[in-house]
Design a protein around this motif. Structure first.
Motif, PDB file in Angstrom:
ATOM      1  N   TRP A 117       0.849  -1.195   0.000  1.00  0.00           N
ATOM      2  CA  TRP A 117       0.000   0.000   0.000  1.00  0.00           C
ATOM      3  C   TRP A 117       0.887   1.248   0.000  1.00  0.00           C
ATOM      4  O   TRP A 117       1.809   1.378   0.797  1.00  0.00           O
ATOM      5  N   ASP A 118       0.588   2.182  -0.896  1.00  0.00           N
ATOM      6  CA  ASP A 118       1.329   3.451  -1.033  1.00  0.00           C
ATOM      7  C   ASP A 118       2.764   3.250  -1.523  1.00  0.00           C
ATOM      8  O   ASP A 118       3.579   4.151  -1.442  1.00  0.00           O
ATOM      9  N   ARG A 119       3.063   2.024  -2.015  1.00  0.00           N
ATOM     10  CA  ARG A 119       4.388   1.781  -2.574  1.00  0.00           C
ATOM     11  C   ARG A 119       4.300   1.236  -3.990  1.00  0.00           C
ATOM     12  O   ARG A 119       5.083   1.639  -4.855  1.00  0.00           O
ATOM     13  N   LEU A 120       3.391   0.326  -4.213  1.00  0.00           N
ATOM     14  CA  LEU A 120       3.232  -0.255  -5.544  1.00  0.00           C
ATOM     15  C   LEU A 120       2.172   0.502  -6.330  1.00  0.00           C
ATOM     16  O   LEU A 120       1.223   1.030  -5.753  1.00  0.00           O
ATOM     17  N   PRO A 121       2.301   0.541  -7.647  1.00  0.00           N
ATOM     18  CA  PRO A 121       1.226   1.118  -8.460  1.00  0.00           C
ATOM     19  C   PRO A 121      -0.076   0.346  -8.234  1.00  0.00           C
ATOM     20  O   PRO A 121      -0.070  -0.845  -7.899  1.00  0.00           O
ATOM     21  N   LYS A 122      -1.175   1.033  -8.458  1.00  0.00           N
ATOM     22  CA  LYS A 122      -2.489   0.446  -8.194  1.00  0.00           C
ATOM     23  C   LYS A 122      -2.663  -0.943  -8.792  1.00  0.00           C
ATOM     24  O   LYS A 122      -3.064  -1.889  -8.110  1.00  0.00           O
ATOM     25  N   ARG A 123      -2.414  -1.051 -10.063  1.00  0.00           N
ATOM     26  CA  ARG A 123      -2.720  -2.305 -10.755  1.00  0.00           C
ATOM     27  C   ARG A 123      -1.754  -3.424 -10.368  1.00  0.00           C
ATOM     28  O   ARG A 123      -2.152  -4.587 -10.311  1.00  0.00           O
ATOM     29  N   ILE A 124      -0.509  -3.092 -10.092  1.00  0.00           N
ATOM     30  CA  ILE A 124       0.433  -4.106  -9.605  1.00  0.00           C
ATOM     31  C   ILE A 124       0.003  -4.596  -8.228  1.00  0.00           C
ATOM     32  O   ILE A 124       0.024  -5.800  -7.936  1.00  0.00           O
ATOM     33  N   HIS A 125      -0.408  -3.660  -7.391  1.00  0.00           N
ATOM     34  CA  HIS A 125      -0.870  -4.022  -6.056  1.00  0.00           C
ATOM     35  C   HIS A 125      -2.122  -4.890  -6.147  1.00  0.00           C
ATOM     36  O   HIS A 125      -2.280  -5.879  -5.407  1.00  0.00           O
ATOM     37  N   LEU A 126      -3.016  -4.555  -7.057  1.00  0.00           N
ATOM     38  CA  LEU A 126      -4.222  -5.357  -7.265  1.00  0.00           C
ATOM     39  C   LEU A 126      -3.854  -6.753  -7.754  1.00  0.00           C
ATOM     40  O   LEU A 126      -4.453  -7.750  -7.326  1.00  0.00           O
ATOM     41  N   ALA A 127      -2.876  -6.844  -8.644  1.00  0.00           N
ATOM     42  CA  ALA A 127      -2.441  -8.152  -9.146  1.00  0.00           C
ATOM     43  C   ALA A 127      -1.931  -9.031  -8.010  1.00  0.00           C
ATOM     44  O   ALA A 127      -2.124 -10.253  -8.018  1.00  0.00           O
ATOM     45  N   CYS A 128      -1.296  -8.417  -7.023  1.00  0.00           N
ATOM     46  CA  CYS A 128      -0.839  -9.172  -5.848  1.00  0.00           C
ATOM     47  C   CYS A 128      -2.016  -9.762  -5.092  1.00  0.00           C
ATOM     48  O   CYS A 128      -1.955 -10.910  -4.613  1.00  0.00           O
ATOM     49  N   ALA A 129      -3.083  -8.990  -4.956  1.00  0.00           N
ATOM     50  CA  ALA A 129      -4.277  -9.488  -4.270  1.00  0.00           C
ATOM     51  C   ALA A 129      -4.861 -10.691  -4.996  1.00  0.00           C
ATOM     52  O   ALA A 129      -5.241 -11.693  -4.375  1.00  0.00           O
ATOM     53  N   TRP A 130      -4.929 -10.607  -6.319  1.00  0.00           N
ATOM     54  CA  TRP A 130      -5.484 -11.719  -7.090  1.00  0.00           C
ATOM     55  C   TRP A 130      -4.550 -12.922  -7.078  1.00  0.00           C
ATOM     56  O   TRP A 130      -5.003 -14.079  -7.035  1.00  0.00           O
ATOM     57  N   ALA A 131      -3.247 -12.688  -7.116  1.00  0.00           N
ATOM     58  CA  ALA A 131      -2.295 -13.804  -7.058  1.00  0.00           C
ATOM     59  C   ALA A 131      -2.445 -14.552  -5.735  1.00  0.00           C
ATOM     60  O   ALA A 131      -2.423 -15.799  -5.695  1.00  0.00           O
ATOM     61  N   PHE A 132      -2.590 -13.808  -4.654  1.00  0.00           N
ATOM     62  CA  PHE A 132      -2.783 -14.439  -3.346  1.00  0.00           C
ATOM     63  C   PHE A 132      -4.080 -15.237  -3.313  1.00  0.00           C
ATOM     64  O   PHE A 132      -4.106 -16.392  -2.861  1.00  0.00           O
ATOM     65  N   SER A 133      -5.172 -14.647  -3.781  1.00  0.00           N
ATOM     66  CA  SER A 133      -6.462 -15.323  -3.702  1.00  0.00           C
ATOM     67  C   SER A 133      -6.495 -16.564  -4.595  1.00  0.00           C
ATOM     68  O   SER A 133      -7.041 -17.610  -4.196  1.00  0.00           O
ATOM     69  N   LEU A 134      -5.917 -16.485  -5.788  1.00  0.00           N
ATOM     70  CA  LEU A 134      -5.883 -17.658  -6.667  1.00  0.00           C
ATOM     71  C   LEU A 134      -4.977 -18.748  -6.098  1.00  0.00           C
ATOM     72  O   LEU A 134      -5.254 -19.941  -6.258  1.00  0.00           O
ATOM     73  N   ALA A 135      -3.914 -18.343  -5.411  1.00  0.00           N
ATOM     74  CA  ALA A 135      -3.017 -19.325  -4.794  1.00  0.00           C
ATOM     75  C   ALA A 135      -3.710 -20.058  -3.654  1.00  0.00           C
ATOM     76  O   ALA A 135      -3.443 -21.249  -3.417  1.00  0.00           O
ATOM     77  N   THR A 136      -4.587 -19.370  -2.931  1.00  0.00           N
ATOM     78  CA  THR A 136      -5.323 -20.067  -1.865  1.00  0.00           C
ATOM     79  C   THR A 136      -6.215 -21.153  -2.460  1.00  0.00           C
ATOM     80  O   THR A 136      -6.353 -22.237  -1.883  1.00  0.00           O
ATOM     81  N   MET A 137      -6.809 -20.886  -3.627  1.00  0.00           N
ATOM     82  CA  MET A 137      -7.627 -21.910  -4.265  1.00  0.00           C
ATOM     83  C   MET A 137      -6.763 -23.035  -4.824  1.00  0.00           C
ATOM     84  O   MET A 137      -7.159 -24.207  -4.787  1.00  0.00           O
ATOM     85  N   ALA A 138      -5.573 -22.695  -5.327  1.00  0.00           N
ATOM     86  CA  ALA A 138      -4.652 -23.733  -5.792  1.00  0.00           C
ATOM     87  C   ALA A 138      -4.210 -24.618  -4.632  1.00  0.00           C
ATOM     88  O   ALA A 138      -4.078 -25.842  -4.774  1.00  0.00           O
ATOM     89  N   SER A 139      -3.990 -24.006  -3.480  1.00  0.00           N
ATOM     90  CA  SER A 139      -3.631 -24.767  -2.285  1.00  0.00           C
ATOM     91  C   SER A 139      -4.737 -25.765  -1.938  1.00  0.00           C
ATOM     92  O   SER A 139      -4.473 -26.939  -1.640  1.00  0.00           O
ATOM     93  N   ALA A 140      -5.976 -25.282  -1.987  1.00  0.00           N
ATOM     94  CA  ALA A 140      -7.113 -26.178  -1.724  1.00  0.00           C
ATOM     95  C   ALA A 140      -7.146 -27.310  -2.748  1.00  0.00           C
ATOM     96  O   ALA A 140      -7.451 -28.459  -2.407  1.00  0.00           O
ATOM     97  N   TYR A 141      -6.833 -27.005  -3.994  1.00  0.00           N
ATOM     98  CA  TYR A 141      -6.850 -28.020  -5.051  1.00  0.00           C
ATOM     99  C   TYR A 141      -5.900 -29.165  -4.721  1.00  0.00           C
ATOM    100  O   TYR A 141      -6.274 -30.351  -4.799  1.00  0.00           O
ATOM    101  N   PHE A 142      -4.666 -28.843  -4.361  1.00  0.00           N
ATOM    102  CA  PHE A 142      -3.685 -29.898  -4.090  1.00  0.00           C
ATOM    103  C   PHE A 142      -4.057 -30.704  -2.845  1.00  0.00           C
ATOM    104  O   PHE A 142      -3.891 -31.934  -2.822  1.00  0.00           O
TER     105      PHE A 142
END
Length: 502
Positions: A117-142
């Motif tokens: 927050w306040d360090r990364l550009p908006k869209r890069i920071h948003l991409a981090c949120a989606w990467a985290f959320s998709l990884a949680t679902m990948a974790s559930a998959y395995f």
């Protein structure tokens, strides 16, 4: 109690407790990413406030989930070492993928999201949120791929008396897993939806004044949760039907136990509720209220299929898998004793109905909340906050009951036999336990139960603190800035990141 029973209690307590955290993390991570997406696209500060508030609660829950999840890995070596030695060549692969791939990605991008927050550009920071959320679902998959292999072992062959994986693709695309994964994810979204409806509904009711600056934050959160809960329940119903048909083919005893169906029926009726002692496998004292032929439809998509009852299946199982346990001293008191192929019928019968019932109640509360808050309305009665707050518990109960049914319904197997798989590819739960004394297992059981109880108190305290504090408790000083990454004051940025993280 003997070692086997104590070890099962320990694994059951720690797993059910851990799974209270998991679905909320999975569902809430995606919803928080969606909230942040709305803010990035519209610039509406309401969506930023929603992201910050629900993101704080997500972090608290994720931290507790990590702490309680670590114990799960160690238990395979502590209490179930015989199981680990037998299936480690297969079971270890999806677990390693979960740890080295999914969880690693979760941790990295969650850290970037917290401190970005306040360090990364908006869209890069948003991409981090989606990467985290998709990884949680990948974790559930395995994890679900590993669990589904225990329910329906595929992709293996016997080498020197041990199962050895010959196709990781078969393990990861196991039809049992492909049905369990969307069902479990829908359950996770049901949990997150009820959480949004409950917390937001309580805040909305408390701050009914039109002048409240955060009123629309709570209204938007409640309605998002309501719609997600309704859709999630629909997906649960569809995927649950898929699982029922697979269960009929792969684990017929579990199907019969879910209905306390003692005798074979053609067509088979679906039991709405039973009166009497369903623990009695001959059903002499049980009266049920049934829907004719519905169980046949759930099993095979027609209204005439025969569904075998417990008594008939016991005879079949004895012919296939033996009548007595091996006369092995490692089996303790069960060595040479008759094998009981019937799961605990009260657990399977009522667990199945609790799962369905509380899932439906959760969706019903969400639907009612949507109706009551339509067109700007806010219910004024005291029953409303009680209803939505009580509704938070319903999908948790439903999820837990579903998993207890799934795991206990395959007993006495820890690795259930695949009717069309490799001959001899199964393992009795009694064979899987470590050679420990009852005192050793009891000590760890008590220690872990007390530790988890303390962690539960900590989680409830933190959740209550930040829930009651509302938006004002989690917004950093410059939270209304529309452009993360534009601030030149690194000291202020550190304070804001730490405030949000801790």
């Amino acid at each position: 109690m003997d070692v086997l029973e104590l070890a099962r209690w320990q694994f059951g307590i720690t797993t059910v407790y851990h799974f209270l955290m998991v679905p909320l993390t999975i569902g809430l991570s995606v919803l928080v990413a969606a909230m942040q997406t709305a803010w990035v696209r519209t610039g509406n500060p309401r969506h930023l406030k929603m992201t910050k508030f629900w993101g704080k609660l997500l972090l608290v829950n994720f931290a507790m989930g990590v702490v309680t999840g670590i114990v799960q890995e160690f238990q395979f070596g502590m209490s179930w070492s015989a199981y680990s030695r037998f299936v480690g060549d297969v079971f270890g692969a999806p677990l390693a993928m979960e740890g080295l791939l999914a969880f690693f990605v979760e941790s990295v991008f969650l850290g970037l999201w917290i401190f970005g927050w306040d360090r990364l550009p908006k869209r890069i920071h948003l991409a981090c949120a989606w990467a985290f959320s998709l990884a949680t679902m990948a974790s559930a998959y395995f994890i679900l791929a590993a669990n589904s292999w225990m329910q329906h072992p595929v992709g293996v062959e016997f080498v020197n008396g041990k199962p050895t994986m010959n196709s990781i693709g078969a393990v990861l695309t196991n039809n049992t897993a492909l049905a369990a994964i969307p069902h479990t994810l829908a359950g996770a979204f049901s949990v997150a939806a009820a959480f949004l409806v409950g917390v937001a509904g309580w805040h909305l009711w408390r701050r009914r004044s039109a002048s409240d600056e955060h009123r629309e934050v709570w209204r938007s959160s409640l309605r998002l949760g309501g719609w997600v809960g309704v859709v999630a329940f629909a997906v649960l119903a569809i995927t649950g039907d898929m699982q029922g048909k697979l269960m009929f083919e792969q684990q017929p005893m579990k199907m019969a136990s879910a209905e306390a169906l003692c005798h074979t029926e053609k067509p088979a009726s679906f039991s709405i509720i039973a009166i009497g002692d369903v623990a009695n496998a001959n059903c002499e004292d049980v009266k049920t209220f049934n829907v004719p032929a519905l169980l046949s439809f759930l099993a095979h998509n027609d209204f005439s299929t025969e569904v075998k009852g417990v008594e008939n299946l016991v005879t079949e199982y004895q012919a296939k898998y033996g009548t007595n346990y091996p006369n092995d001293p490692a089996l303790g008191s069960l060595a040479g004793k008759p094998i009981d192929y019937v799961p605990s019928l009260p657990v399977t019968y009522w667990g199945f109905r609790i799962m369905i019932g509380f899932g439906a109640i959760s969706a019903g509360i969400g639907l009612l909340a949507l109706w009551l808050t339509r067109r700007g309305r806010i219910p004024g009665g005291r029953w409303f906050p009680l209803m939505v707050l009580g509704g938070i518990a319903t999908p948790f109960i439903g999820n837990s009951a579903g998993w207890i049914f799934t795991e206990m319904g395959r007993q006495p197997f820890v690795v259930a036999p695949n009717p069309t798989g490799v001959e001899g590819m199964w393992m009795f739960t009694a064979q899987a336990v470590s050679r420990l004394t009852a005192g050793e297992v009891l000590t760890s059981l008590i220690s872990l139960t007390v530790l988890y109880a303390v962690l539960g108190v900590v989680e409830l305290y933190l959740m209550r603190k930040y829930v009651r504090g509302g938006v004002d408790a989690v917004m950093p000083p410059a939270a209304d800035s529309d452009h993360p990454g534009d601030s030149d004051d690194s000291e202020d940025s550190d304070d804001q990141a730490l405030s949000f993280a801790y």
